[in-house]
Design a protein around this motif. Structure first.
Motif, PDB file in Angstrom:
ATOM      1  N   ASN A 105       0.829  -1.213   0.000  1.00 35.84           N
ATOM      2  CA  ASN A 105       0.000   0.000   0.000  1.00 35.84           C
ATOM      3  C   ASN A 105       0.859   1.258   0.000  1.00 35.84           C
ATOM      4  OD1 ASN A 105      -2.336  -1.530  -0.006  1.00 35.84           O
ATOM      5  ND2 ASN A 105      -2.643  -1.421   2.210  1.00 35.84           N
ATOM      6  N   SER A 106       1.923   1.250   0.786  1.00 32.61           N
ATOM      7  CA  SER A 106       2.805   2.420   0.865  1.00 32.61           C
ATOM      8  C   SER A 106       3.495   2.683  -0.464  1.00 32.61           C
ATOM      9  CB  SER A 106       3.860   2.214   1.963  1.00 32.61           C
ATOM     10  OG  SER A 106       3.251   2.135   3.219  1.00 32.61           O
ATOM     11  N   ILE A 107       3.952   1.611  -1.117  1.00 30.68           N
ATOM     12  CA  ILE A 107       4.628   1.788  -2.408  1.00 30.68           C
ATOM     13  C   ILE A 107       3.647   2.271  -3.474  1.00 30.68           C
ATOM     14  CG2 ILE A 107       5.752   0.547  -4.309  1.00 30.68           C
ATOM     15  CD1 ILE A 107       7.654   1.171  -2.054  1.00 30.68           C
ATOM     16  N   ASN A 108       2.428   1.725  -3.480  1.00 30.43           N
ATOM     17  CA  ASN A 108       1.421   2.194  -4.441  1.00 30.43           C
ATOM     18  C   ASN A 108       1.101   3.671  -4.230  1.00 30.43           C
ATOM     19  OD1 ASN A 108       1.047  -0.163  -5.956  1.00 30.43           O
ATOM     20  ND2 ASN A 108      -0.353  -1.018  -4.457  1.00 30.43           N
ATOM     21  N   GLU A 109       1.040   4.076  -2.973  1.00 32.10           N
ATOM     22  CA  GLU A 109       0.802   5.488  -2.671  1.00 32.10           C
ATOM     23  C   GLU A 109       1.994   6.338  -3.113  1.00 32.10           C
ATOM     24  OE1 GLU A 109       0.044   8.261   1.295  1.00 32.10           O
ATOM     25  OE2 GLU A 109      -0.438   6.113   1.373  1.00 32.10           O
ATOM     26  N   TYR A 110       3.192   5.813  -2.880  1.00 31.17           N
ATOM     27  CA  TYR A 110       4.405   6.510  -3.296  1.00 31.17           C
ATOM     28  C   TYR A 110       4.440   6.684  -4.819  1.00 31.17           C
ATOM     29  CZ  TYR A 110       9.336   7.306  -4.302  1.00 31.17           C
ATOM     30  OH  TYR A 110      10.521   7.828  -4.793  1.00 31.17           O
ATOM     31  N   LEU A 111       4.089   5.616  -5.533  1.00 30.20           N
ATOM     32  CA  LEU A 111       4.081   5.686  -6.999  1.00 30.20           C
ATOM     33  C   LEU A 111       3.063   6.713  -7.491  1.00 30.20           C
ATOM     34  CD1 LEU A 111       4.297   1.875  -7.864  1.00 30.20           C
ATOM     35  CD2 LEU A 111       6.076   3.583  -8.231  1.00 30.20           C
ATOM     36  N   SER A 112       1.900   6.710  -6.865  1.00 30.61           N
ATOM     37  CA  SER A 112       0.844   7.640  -7.255  1.00 30.61           C
ATOM     38  C   SER A 112       1.293   9.082  -7.095  1.00 30.61           C
ATOM     39  CB  SER A 112      -0.397   7.368  -6.401  1.00 30.61           C
ATOM     40  OG  SER A 112      -1.415   8.281  -6.694  1.00 30.61           O
ATOM     41  N   GLU A 113       2.044   9.356  -6.033  1.00 34.20           N
ATOM     42  CA  GLU A 113       2.447  10.741  -5.731  1.00 34.20           C
ATOM     43  C   GLU A 113       3.762  11.145  -6.391  1.00 34.20           C
ATOM     44  OE1 GLU A 113       2.552  10.961  -1.494  1.00 34.20           O
ATOM     45  OE2 GLU A 113       0.380  10.716  -1.264  1.00 34.20           O
ATOM     46  N   ASN A 114       4.654  10.172  -6.640  1.00 35.44           N
ATOM     47  CA  ASN A 114       6.019  10.547  -7.021  1.00 35.44           C
ATOM     48  C   ASN A 114       6.532  10.004  -8.351  1.00 35.44           C
ATOM     49  OD1 ASN A 114       6.953  11.899  -4.387  1.00 35.44           O
ATOM     50  ND2 ASN A 114       6.162   9.943  -3.663  1.00 35.44           N
ATOM     51  N   LEU A 115       5.845   9.007  -8.953  1.00 35.43           N
ATOM     52  CA  LEU A 115       6.412   8.398 -10.149  1.00 35.43           C
ATOM     53  C   LEU A 115       6.596   9.399 -11.285  1.00 35.43           C
ATOM     54  CD1 LEU A 115       7.485   5.865 -11.499  1.00 35.43           C
ATOM     55  CD2 LEU A 115       5.160   5.309 -12.219  1.00 35.43           C
ATOM     56  N   SER A 116       5.628  10.286 -11.462  1.00 31.51           N
ATOM     57  CA  SER A 116       5.742  11.279 -12.543  1.00 31.51           C
ATOM     58  C   SER A 116       7.001  12.117 -12.399  1.00 31.51           C
ATOM     59  CB  SER A 116       4.516  12.202 -12.560  1.00 31.51           C
ATOM     60  OG  SER A 116       3.392  11.482 -12.990  1.00 31.51           O
ATOM     61  N   SER A 117       7.271  12.582 -11.180  1.00 34.15           N
ATOM     62  CA  SER A 117       8.463  13.420 -10.976  1.00 34.15           C
ATOM     63  C   SER A 117       9.743  12.593 -11.118  1.00 34.15           C
ATOM     64  CB  SER A 117       8.416  14.099  -9.601  1.00 34.15           C
ATOM     65  OG  SER A 117       8.368  13.139  -8.572  1.00 34.15           O
ATOM     66  N   ILE A 118       9.706  11.311 -10.702  1.00 37.56           N
ATOM     67  CA  ILE A 118      10.886  10.444 -10.873  1.00 37.56           C
ATOM     68  C   ILE A 118      11.207  10.304 -12.361  1.00 37.56           C
ATOM     69  CG2 ILE A 118      11.747   8.080 -10.629  1.00 37.56           C
ATOM     70  CD1 ILE A 118      10.093   7.896  -8.048  1.00 37.56           C
ATOM     71  N   ILE A 119      10.172  10.045 -13.167  1.00 41.43           N
ATOM     72  CA  ILE A 119      10.372   9.883 -14.618  1.00 41.43           C
ATOM     73  C   ILE A 119      10.863  11.186 -15.233  1.00 41.43           C
ATOM     74  CG2 ILE A 119       9.201   9.415 -16.808  1.00 41.43           C
ATOM     75  CD1 ILE A 119       7.321   7.535 -15.244  1.00 41.43           C
ATOM     76  N   THR A 120      10.244  12.306 -14.840  1.00 37.62           N
ATOM     77  CA  THR A 120      10.641  13.611 -15.379  1.00 37.62           C
ATOM     78  C   THR A 120      12.092  13.922 -15.036  1.00 37.62           C
ATOM     79  OG1 THR A 120       8.380  14.423 -15.213  1.00 37.62           O
ATOM     80  CG2 THR A 120      10.113  16.075 -15.394  1.00 37.62           C
ATOM     81  N   ASN A 121      12.475  13.712 -13.775  1.00 38.08           N
ATOM     82  CA  ASN A 121      13.851  14.000 -13.349  1.00 38.08           C
ATOM     83  C   ASN A 121      14.852  13.110 -14.080  1.00 38.08           C
ATOM     84  OD1 ASN A 121      12.924  15.937 -11.571  1.00 38.08           O
ATOM     85  ND2 ASN A 121      12.903  14.565  -9.804  1.00 38.08           N
ATOM     86  N   ALA A 122      14.519  11.818 -14.191  1.00 36.39           N
ATOM     87  CA  ALA A 122      15.409  10.901 -14.913  1.00 36.39           C
ATOM     88  C   ALA A 122      15.510  11.310 -16.377  1.00 36.39           C
ATOM     89  CB  ALA A 122      14.907   9.466 -14.789  1.00 36.39           C
ATOM     90  N   GLY A 123      14.368  11.727 -16.956  1.00 36.22           N
ATOM     91  CA  GLY A 123      14.367  12.172 -18.350  1.00 36.22           C
ATOM     92  C   GLY A 123      15.215  13.414 -18.550  1.00 36.22           C
TER      93      GLY A 123
END
Length: 201
Positions: A105-123
């Motif tokens: 549950n914590s990881i799913n919540e983390y992905l929901s809130e942060n995955l977009s910024s992780i992808i953007t920063n990596a990009g």
């Protein structure tokens, strides 16, 4: 009487004629099939000695594959057995189930809130202007791998005697988050060359 007898003979004759035609048709079919089988048996086997792929000439229309979080195929050579429970992990099945659910549950919540910024920063680090177009693909791939990665950490002897369940859970969460961040970066970095047309100049 004669007429009735003649009618019966005529019916029998018609029936025999029809059966004869069916038999002839089936015989021809059998001969044809036998000929096809013989041709196939006499065909020389196909031997492929060498295949060469020119990856720079491939056209990718759909993106498929696996985003490896935590483990790369090369890492698997030195791993004996990740599935066996180890000491000092989650001690009881109930505790293990509760921890698994909390972590997922914590990881799913983390992905929901942060995955977009992780992808953007990596990009941005890799100079991709449209890295976020892979968001859904990356998200689904991480979710597919998540249960196995949680199980992997729950099976590891990383919990100290004085460590509480909450501290142990947080430790696993930290490791999974690092894996996700690293995995996203590696995924974008190793895209096929023809997908890197989205790269900024």
């Amino acid at each position: 009487m004669n007429q009735e007898f003649y009618y019966i003979l005529q019916s029998i004759q018609d029936y025999v004629f029809q059966q004869d035609r069916k038999i002839q048709f089936l015989q021809k079919k059998i001969i044809s099939l036998e000929k096809s089988i013989t041709e196939l048996q006499n065909r020389p086997p196909i031997q492929v000695e060498r295949m060469e792929y020119k990856f720079d000439q491939l056209k990718v229309e759909t993106l498929e594959g696996t985003l490896n979080i935590g483990l790369n195929p090369s890492d698997l050579q030195n791993i004996e057995d990740l599935a066996l429970p180890k000491q000092n992990g989650a001690s009881t099945p109930k505790e293990r189930m509760v921890m698994f659910t909390e972590i997922e549950n914590s990881i799913n919540e983390y992905l929901s809130e942060n995955l977009s910024s992780i992808i953007t920063n990596a990009g941005e680090q890799l100079q991709f202007k449209d890295a976020d177009t892979y968001h859904e693909f990356i998200l689904q791939d991480i979710k597919k791998q998540l249960p196995n990665r949680i199980e992997y950490y729950l099976n590891q002897p990383i919990r100290s005697e004085n460590e509480t369940s909450e501290q142990y859970t947080n430790h696993i969460l930290e490791q999974l988050i690092k894996e996700i961040q690293h995995g996203v970066s590696l995924f974008l970095q190793h895209l096929p060359e023809n997908m890197k047309g989205m790269k900024t100049e």
